[in-house]
Design a protein around this motif. Structure first.
Motif, PDB file in Angstrom:
ATOM      1  N   PHE A 115     -45.216  84.313  12.728  1.00  0.00           N
ATOM      2  CA  PHE A 115     -43.624  84.041  12.782  1.00  0.00           C
ATOM      3  C   PHE A 115     -43.601  84.319  14.238  1.00  0.00           C
ATOM      4  O   PHE A 115     -42.418  83.812  14.813  1.00  0.00           O
ATOM      5  N   GLU A 116     -44.002  85.443  14.521  1.00  0.00           N
ATOM      6  CA  GLU A 116     -43.892  85.733  16.108  1.00  0.00           C
ATOM      7  C   GLU A 116     -44.077  84.563  17.221  1.00  0.00           C
ATOM      8  O   GLU A 116     -43.268  84.384  17.699  1.00  0.00           O
ATOM      9  N   GLU A 117     -45.178  83.871  16.767  1.00  0.00           N
ATOM     10  CA  GLU A 117     -45.634  82.690  17.640  1.00  0.00           C
ATOM     11  C   GLU A 117     -44.470  81.604  17.469  1.00  0.00           C
ATOM     12  O   GLU A 117     -43.773  81.055  18.162  1.00  0.00           O
ATOM     13  N   TYR A 118     -44.133  81.664  15.912  1.00  0.00           N
ATOM     14  CA  TYR A 118     -43.169  80.345  15.848  1.00  0.00           C
ATOM     15  C   TYR A 118     -41.938  80.485  16.284  1.00  0.00           C
ATOM     16  O   TYR A 118     -41.423  79.448  16.906  1.00  0.00           O
ATOM     17  N   GLU A 119     -41.462  81.856  16.269  1.00  0.00           N
ATOM     18  CA  GLU A 119     -40.110  82.005  17.041  1.00  0.00           C
ATOM     19  C   GLU A 119     -39.900  81.815  18.472  1.00  0.00           C
ATOM     20  O   GLU A 119     -39.022  81.191  18.964  1.00  0.00           O
ATOM     21  N   ALA A 120     -41.085  82.159  18.981  1.00  0.00           N
ATOM     22  CA  ALA A 120     -41.292  82.203  20.397  1.00  0.00           C
ATOM     23  C   ALA A 120     -41.322  80.604  21.056  1.00  0.00           C
ATOM     24  O   ALA A 120     -40.540  80.253  21.889  1.00  0.00           O
ATOM     25  N   VAL A 121     -42.001  79.872  20.328  1.00  0.00           N
ATOM     26  CA  VAL A 121     -42.155  78.510  20.429  1.00  0.00           C
ATOM     27  C   VAL A 121     -40.706  77.954  20.208  1.00  0.00           C
ATOM     28  O   VAL A 121     -40.156  76.984  20.989  1.00  0.00           O
ATOM     29  N   ARG A 122     -40.138  78.340  19.052  1.00  0.00           N
ATOM     30  CA  ARG A 122     -38.787  77.574  18.841  1.00  0.00           C
ATOM     31  C   ARG A 122     -37.748  77.632  19.765  1.00  0.00           C
ATOM     32  O   ARG A 122     -36.950  77.225  20.373  1.00  0.00           O
TER      33      ARG A 122
END
Length: 177
Positions: A115-122
């Protein structure tokens, strides 16, 4: 957030209609991306840990693999949008989503890390589309294979609809909600 009108037929590959139809016609695709990320995170964190590894059938992805697939797809389609917005004339090739999922080793990753990656990408995707010049949104780019090109705005709708598609599948096939 900026309003981006829904793309018209001919602005996206035929298969993408299944994603575009999952979104409202109000032009709030970026707000949808923001709000849906929060909803997805709440849903997934509400699940027991063992559910994240569940596969609804042999050969299907786990929920963790689906999440990383959503992130990979978003990153790729945002990159395509950047290239098309800047007038790229080279054809862009597709990608093998099954190979990406297998090599992601998503099941070995901590959910917080995903979710850290998901949020950064979003956040990056929303910022990217918020910053595009208005005239770039209907600029068409070219592709090969099943991805035979799209407009920049169609790619925003692809990203949001693709995520919604997979979350719907998680609810229907993995959670039976």
């Amino acid at each position: 957030m900026r309003i981006i009108p829904k793309p018209l037929e001919g602005e996206y590959p035929p298969y993408a209609i299944m994603y575009i139809n999952l979104l409202p016609d109000d032009g709030q695709v970026l707000k949808h991306m923001h709000d849906n990320f929060i909803a997805v995170k709440q849903l997934i964190y509400s699940l027991p840990e063992e559910t994240l590894y569940h596969r609804y059938a042999a050969g299907k992805w786990s929920i963790k693999e689906v999440l990383v697939h959503i992130v990979d797809d978003e990153r790729i389609f945002a990159y395509r949008a950047l290239r098309f917005a800047r007038g790229e004339q080279q054809n862009l090739i597709g990608f093998d989503q099954d190979q990406y999922a297998a090599l992601s080793k998503a099941n070995e990753r901590d959910l917080d890390n995903i979710f850290e990656e998901y949020e950064a990408v979003r956040r990056s995707t929303i910022a990217l589309f918020n910053g595009f010049p208005e005239d770039s949104l209907t600029r068409m780019g070219k592709g090969t294979g099943s991805f035979n090109g799209a407009t920049v705005r169609a790619l925003a709708y692809h990203i949001a609809g693709h995520e919604q598609h997979h979350i719907n599948l998680i609810k229907e096939l993995y959670l039976n909600r």
